[in-house]
Design a protein around this motif. Sequence first.
Motif, mmCIF file in Angstrom:
data_model
loop_
_atom_site.group_PDB
_atom_site.id
_atom_site.type_symbol
_atom_site.label_atom_id
_atom_site.label_comp_id
_atom_site.label_asym_id
_atom_site.label_seq_id
_atom_site.Cartn_x
_atom_site.Cartn_y
_atom_site.Cartn_z
ATOM 1 N N THR A 1 -37.128 9.150 -14.722
ATOM 2 C CA THR A 1 -38.150 9.196 -13.669
ATOM 3 C C THR A 1 -37.802 8.243 -12.532
ATOM 4 O O THR A 1 -37.942 8.597 -11.352
ATOM 5 N N ILE A 2 -37.335 7.045 -12.873
ATOM 6 C CA ILE A 2 -36.906 6.096 -11.839
ATOM 7 C C ILE A 2 -35.733 6.685 -11.054
ATOM 8 O O ILE A 2 -35.660 6.560 -9.818
ATOM 9 N N GLY A 3 -34.822 7.347 -11.765
ATOM 10 C CA GLY A 3 -33.688 7.990 -11.096
ATOM 11 C C GLY A 3 -34.146 9.046 -10.110
ATOM 12 O O GLY A 3 -33.601 9.163 -9.001
ATOM 13 N N GLN A 4 -35.169 9.808 -10.490
ATOM 14 C CA GLN A 4 -35.712 10.833 -9.592
ATOM 15 C C GLN A 4 -36.355 10.191 -8.366
ATOM 16 O O GLN A 4 -36.165 10.658 -7.233
ATOM 17 N N ILE A 5 -37.104 9.113 -8.576
ATOM 18 C CA ILE A 5 -37.738 8.413 -7.456
ATOM 19 C C ILE A 5 -36.688 7.872 -6.494
ATOM 20 O O ILE A 5 -36.821 7.994 -5.269
ATOM 21 N N GLU A 6 -35.631 7.301 -7.049
ATOM 22 C CA GLU A 6 -34.572 6.741 -6.197
ATOM 23 C C GLU A 6 -33.847 7.826 -5.409
ATOM 24 O O GLU A 6 -33.459 7.614 -4.251
ATOM 25 N N LYS A 7 -33.667 9.001 -6.024
ATOM 26 C CA LYS A 7 -33.064 10.125 -5.291
ATOM 27 C C LYS A 7 -33.959 10.563 -4.138
ATOM 28 O O LYS A 7 -33.484 10.894 -3.041
ATOM 29 N N HIS A 8 -35.269 10.563 -4.377
ATOM 30 C CA HIS A 8 -36.207 10.924 -3.322
ATOM 31 C C HIS A 8 -36.200 9.880 -2.202
ATOM 32 O O HIS A 8 -36.280 10.224 -1.020
ATOM 33 N N GLU A 9 -36.092 8.606 -2.579
ATOM 34 C CA GLU A 9 -35.997 7.548 -1.569
ATOM 35 C C GLU A 9 -34.736 7.728 -0.724
ATOM 36 O O GLU A 9 -34.779 7.596 0.512
ATOM 37 N N GLU A 10 -33.646 8.044 -1.398
ATOM 38 C CA GLU A 10 -32.376 8.253 -0.698
ATOM 39 C C GLU A 10 -32.468 9.444 0.256
ATOM 40 O O GLU A 10 -31.977 9.382 1.394
ATOM 41 N N PHE A 11 -33.104 10.513 -0.206
ATOM 42 C CA PHE A 11 -33.263 11.686 0.663
ATOM 43 C C PHE A 11 -34.113 11.353 1.882
ATOM 44 O O PHE A 11 -33.769 11.716 3.015
ATOM 45 N N LEU A 12 -35.255 10.678 1.666
ATOM 46 C CA LEU A 12 -36.147 10.345 2.774
ATOM 47 C C LEU A 12 -35.424 9.520 3.837
ATOM 48 O O LEU A 12 -35.539 9.789 5.040
ATOM 49 N N ASP A 13 -34.665 8.509 3.381
ATOM 50 C CA ASP A 13 -33.931 7.663 4.322
ATOM 51 C C ASP A 13 -32.852 8.458 5.064
ATOM 52 O O ASP A 13 -32.670 8.308 6.284
ATOM 53 N N GLY A 14 -32.148 9.319 4.302
ATOM 54 C CA GLY A 14 -31.079 10.117 4.908
ATOM 55 C C GLY A 14 -31.607 11.117 5.913
ATOM 56 O O GLY A 14 -31.036 11.267 7.010
ATOM 57 N N PHE A 15 -32.708 11.784 5.568
ATOM 58 C CA PHE A 15 -33.291 12.764 6.482
ATOM 59 C C PHE A 15 -33.859 12.073 7.718
ATOM 60 O O PHE A 15 -33.778 12.595 8.837
ATOM 61 N N MET A 16 -34.413 10.874 7.518
ATOM 62 C CA MET A 16 -34.916 10.099 8.652
ATOM 63 C C MET A 16 -33.778 9.771 9.620
ATOM 64 O O MET A 16 -33.929 9.897 10.846
#
Length: 350
Positions: free
Chosen positions: A138-153
């Motif tokens: 679950t933490i891994g999934q959250i971190e992937k989402h954080e990475e996506f948000l930053d990258g898309f930003m």
Amino acid sequence: MNTHNQLEALSPILKHYHVEPHFVEDFGTVKKIYSSKGIFALKKVLPSVGTDFIRHVHDLYQKGFNRIVPIYPTMDGRYAVLHDQFLYYLMPWIANEQKENREQQNQQLFRELARLHTLSAKEIPINKEERTVHYESTIGQIEKHEEFLDGFMDVCESKTYMSPFELLFCLYYNQIKLALGYSKTKLDEWYELTKNEEKARMVVVHGKLSSEHFLYDERGYGFFINFENARYGSPIHDLLPYISRALNTNPKRNDQVVNSICHYLKYFPFKDEEKLLFHSYLAYPIPIIQVAEKYYRKQRARNELKFVRQLQQRYWHLTNTEYVVSQLAKMEAQQQAEIQAAEEAKEGAQ
């Protein structure tokens, strides 16, 4: 299918109950059966559903929980009939006389859900390694989402002219990140609290909790139906989908949802670890992240208006959820402060 054909089709099933149908009303997977023995509901389900849920229903009845529409046995003791590749089971027909206002209905639903969870609750051994695997995934999934948000930003900000969707995403970015961070913090706290625990509380969850699956008789008493997805699991598995649907509206301070949760917790208080996990999952802004991911992946032939509407609707869901989470957090902090004050007063008196 006309009434005559329905009577012919259902008679082989109903003969197992010694019920002779006189008239049938069609409600999709449920047929309303009129007979000399009364009015019944005949439910059709896929065989893959199985009959495990019937065992849960009967176990709950044995424990004193009678707010489930009962399932009648056939004359030879079975609780379902296999006919033409479908399973059928028979229940009394509940008129669904809703005499109360919506607030009272929700309170009765959540009070009975709390009682269902209370009567079925039991401690189940939990493998520490499985808990760790769940936490890490679950933490891994959250971190992937954080990475996506930053990258898309970064992608959006690098453009000279943003699309309407990208501009809206940039406006929402900080709020999404805060929600994701809160969810991660609560999950970390949950793991620290439970990583050495060898048991967890499980209950029979309804599995498809909805106001449409809670019917009222002529006396105003509510009864659960549609127990096909019943199983043992965490009590939050019943609450989260229901709350998420209730918050999928225009922006508003949904105090009715807050009151419903509080009413439930009054009769079935969560343990500390259950509160943390509940808050983590409730705050997780996965619907709005999924829309952003879908937009990013669909590089061509985007329907910009459709995507903008979806993003806005998911943002409303996010803000509605934030209000509920913040209200629950305030109440929790107030309760902790009152407990601490009482303990200090007790120590002072000694």
